[in-house]
Design a protein around this motif. Sequence first.
Motif, mmCIF file in Angstrom:
data_model
loop_
_atom_site.group_PDB
_atom_site.id
_atom_site.type_symbol
_atom_site.label_atom_id
_atom_site.label_comp_id
_atom_site.label_asym_id
_atom_site.label_seq_id
_atom_site.Cartn_x
_atom_site.Cartn_y
_atom_site.Cartn_z
ATOM 1 N N GLU A 129 3.157 -71.848 -25.750
ATOM 2 C CA GLU A 129 1.786 -71.803 -26.273
ATOM 3 C C GLU A 129 1.561 -70.531 -27.086
ATOM 4 O OE1 GLU A 129 -0.602 -72.198 -22.786
ATOM 5 O OE2 GLU A 129 -0.290 -74.369 -22.611
ATOM 6 N N ALA A 130 2.087 -69.421 -26.592
ATOM 7 C CA ALA A 130 1.946 -68.154 -27.312
ATOM 8 C C ALA A 130 2.651 -68.212 -28.660
ATOM 9 C CB ALA A 130 2.511 -67.012 -26.468
ATOM 10 N N GLN A 131 3.817 -68.838 -28.704
ATOM 11 C CA GLN A 131 4.552 -68.967 -29.966
ATOM 12 C C GLN A 131 3.775 -69.787 -30.989
ATOM 13 O OE1 GLN A 131 8.150 -70.511 -28.252
ATOM 14 N NE2 GLN A 131 9.196 -68.527 -28.287
ATOM 15 N N GLU A 132 3.152 -70.862 -30.536
ATOM 16 C CA GLU A 132 2.351 -71.683 -31.450
ATOM 17 C C GLU A 132 1.154 -70.901 -31.991
ATOM 18 O OE1 GLU A 132 3.084 -74.658 -32.728
ATOM 19 O OE2 GLU A 132 4.982 -74.359 -31.675
ATOM 20 N N ILE A 133 0.541 -70.103 -31.127
ATOM 21 C CA ILE A 133 -0.606 -69.297 -31.552
ATOM 22 C C ILE A 133 -0.165 -68.224 -32.543
ATOM 23 C CG2 ILE A 133 -2.258 -67.569 -30.714
ATOM 24 C CD1 ILE A 133 -2.573 -69.393 -28.214
ATOM 25 N N LEU A 134 0.987 -67.620 -32.298
ATOM 26 C CA LEU A 134 1.502 -66.607 -33.223
ATOM 27 C C LEU A 134 1.898 -67.222 -34.566
ATOM 28 C CD1 LEU A 134 3.567 -64.429 -30.727
ATOM 29 C CD2 LEU A 134 1.481 -63.751 -31.922
ATOM 30 N N LYS A 135 2.387 -68.460 -34.540
ATOM 31 C CA LYS A 135 2.674 -69.161 -35.798
ATOM 32 C C LYS A 135 1.391 -69.395 -36.586
ATOM 33 C CE LYS A 135 6.856 -71.716 -34.428
ATOM 34 N NZ LYS A 135 7.415 -73.067 -34.145
ATOM 35 N N THR A 136 0.319 -69.699 -35.865
ATOM 36 C CA THR A 136 -0.978 -69.870 -36.529
ATOM 37 C C THR A 136 -1.427 -68.552 -37.147
ATOM 38 O OG1 THR A 136 -1.585 -71.605 -34.955
ATOM 39 C CG2 THR A 136 -3.367 -70.591 -36.204
ATOM 40 N N LEU A 137 -1.253 -67.468 -36.419
ATOM 41 C CA LEU A 137 -1.581 -66.152 -36.976
ATOM 42 C C LEU A 137 -0.768 -65.889 -38.242
ATOM 43 C CD1 LEU A 137 -3.014 -63.371 -36.678
ATOM 44 C CD2 LEU A 137 -1.018 -62.618 -35.351
ATOM 45 N N GLU A 138 0.515 -66.244 -38.204
ATOM 46 C CA GLU A 138 1.390 -66.051 -39.369
ATOM 47 C C GLU A 138 0.842 -66.766 -40.596
ATOM 48 O OE1 GLU A 138 6.164 -66.311 -39.966
ATOM 49 O OE2 GLU A 138 5.164 -68.213 -39.520
ATOM 50 N N ILE A 168 8.210 -55.115 -26.361
ATOM 51 C CA ILE A 168 8.183 -54.580 -25.000
ATOM 52 C C ILE A 168 8.102 -55.721 -23.987
ATOM 53 C CG2 ILE A 168 6.718 -53.289 -23.380
ATOM 54 C CD1 ILE A 168 6.257 -51.262 -25.604
ATOM 55 N N ASN A 169 7.330 -56.751 -24.311
ATOM 56 C CA ASN A 169 7.239 -57.940 -23.470
ATOM 57 C C ASN A 169 8.631 -58.551 -23.262
ATOM 58 O OD1 ASN A 169 5.327 -60.123 -22.309
ATOM 59 N ND2 ASN A 169 6.675 -61.292 -23.642
ATOM 60 N N GLU A 170 9.402 -58.578 -24.336
ATOM 61 C CA GLU A 170 10.761 -59.123 -24.272
ATOM 62 C C GLU A 170 11.631 -58.296 -23.326
ATOM 63 O OE1 GLU A 170 14.544 -59.863 -27.300
ATOM 64 O OE2 GLU A 170 12.518 -59.642 -28.108
ATOM 65 N N ASP A 171 11.488 -56.969 -23.390
ATOM 66 C CA ASP A 171 12.275 -56.085 -22.530
ATOM 67 C C ASP A 171 11.927 -56.264 -21.056
ATOM 68 O OD1 ASP A 171 13.547 -55.032 -24.705
ATOM 69 O OD2 ASP A 171 12.349 -53.196 -24.803
ATOM 70 N N ILE A 172 10.658 -56.519 -20.774
ATOM 71 C CA ILE A 172 10.206 -56.570 -19.384
ATOM 72 C C ILE A 172 10.397 -57.950 -18.756
ATOM 73 C CG2 ILE A 172 8.196 -56.330 -17.855
ATOM 74 C CD1 ILE A 172 7.162 -54.168 -19.797
ATOM 75 N N VAL A 173 10.007 -59.008 -19.458
ATOM 76 C CA VAL A 173 10.080 -60.355 -18.861
ATOM 77 C C VAL A 173 11.169 -61.222 -19.495
ATOM 78 C CG1 VAL A 173 7.672 -60.301 -18.150
ATOM 79 C CG2 VAL A 173 8.259 -61.296 -20.359
ATOM 80 N N ASN A 174 11.906 -60.630 -20.433
ATOM 81 C CA ASN A 174 13.074 -61.297 -21.034
ATOM 82 C C ASN A 174 12.714 -62.614 -21.720
ATOM 83 O OD1 ASN A 174 15.820 -61.302 -21.700
ATOM 84 N ND2 ASN A 174 16.327 -62.617 -19.956
ATOM 85 N N ILE A 175 11.594 -62.609 -22.441
ATOM 86 C CA ILE A 175 11.198 -63.780 -23.220
ATOM 87 C C ILE A 175 10.947 -63.346 -24.656
ATOM 88 C CG2 ILE A 175 9.351 -65.455 -23.620
ATOM 89 C CD1 ILE A 175 9.162 -65.926 -20.708
ATOM 90 N N LYS A 176 11.626 -63.985 -25.584
ATOM 91 C CA LYS A 176 11.466 -63.665 -26.999
ATOM 92 C C LYS A 176 10.411 -64.578 -27.603
ATOM 93 C CE LYS A 176 14.362 -62.535 -31.011
ATOM 94 N NZ LYS A 176 14.249 -61.072 -30.843
ATOM 95 N N LEU A 177 9.344 -63.994 -28.065
ATOM 96 C CA LEU A 177 8.245 -64.783 -28.607
ATOM 97 C C LEU A 177 8.311 -64.936 -30.119
ATOM 98 C CD1 LEU A 177 5.266 -63.386 -26.499
ATOM 99 C CD2 LEU A 177 6.465 -65.547 -26.193
ATOM 100 N N VAL A 178 8.886 -63.952 -30.795
ATOM 101 C CA VAL A 178 8.933 -63.958 -32.255
ATOM 102 C C VAL A 178 10.354 -63.678 -32.712
ATOM 103 C CG1 VAL A 178 8.058 -62.890 -34.370
ATOM 104 C CG2 VAL A 178 6.557 -63.110 -32.393
#
Length: 225
Positions: A129-138, A168-178
């Motif tokens: 869901e976050a990825q879709e929202i970030l794509k909308t921002l893009e 930083i989110n990626e470093d902590i929870v190991n999820i790549k959003l962008v």
Amino acid sequence: MAAGEGVKLIGYWASPYALRVEWALKLKGIEYEYIDEDLSNKSALLLQCNPVHKKIPVLVHDGKPVAESLVIIEYVDEVWKEKYPLLPRDPCERAKARFWAKFTDEKCVPALMATFTKQGEEQEKSAKEAQEILKTLESGLEGKPFFGGEIIGFVDISAAWIGLWVKINEDIVNIKLVDEKTMPKLCVWFQHVLENPIIKECLPPREKLLEHIKGFHKRLMAAST
């Protein structure tokens, strides 16, 4: 007292909302006194200046307080009109800029926080869901280098902190959003805006911020169990 004198910013070093206001002031070349607030023991000054929400940031200009980061940025742009305009002059473009700044706060922030605080399948769902929202921002870039066109503007300083947070989110929870494949324009924008000398100057030290957010994440997860 002339405009630009008696400007204070009550903030917190790790707050993206305070960071936004610093960017606005720096881009306009406005001298100000920065007061770093202890959020665990809020000062009398903060409580006096923002008695409604009791939150940072607060801008104090000539003794008059202004609260809420986006409101502050618009105030700064109105008072110092002659210095580096942040909002477009065209009414339609101004409305569009306000829309994307609001989208950042109302859609992007909750989506990022959900990814940061969930676990397992819920976290995977939140990440998508976050990825879709970030794509909308893009999509709001519309092929331009910045949301402000050729220069950094209102939306850029409202949303640029996301570029730091997702790493930083990626470093902590190991999820790549962008990534460059799914959101190439957003990746380039993150790089350009965060490497701008004025923007970069205000960024908190990455390792210090990483440790701070790790602690924040640990407390959130402990509270949810």
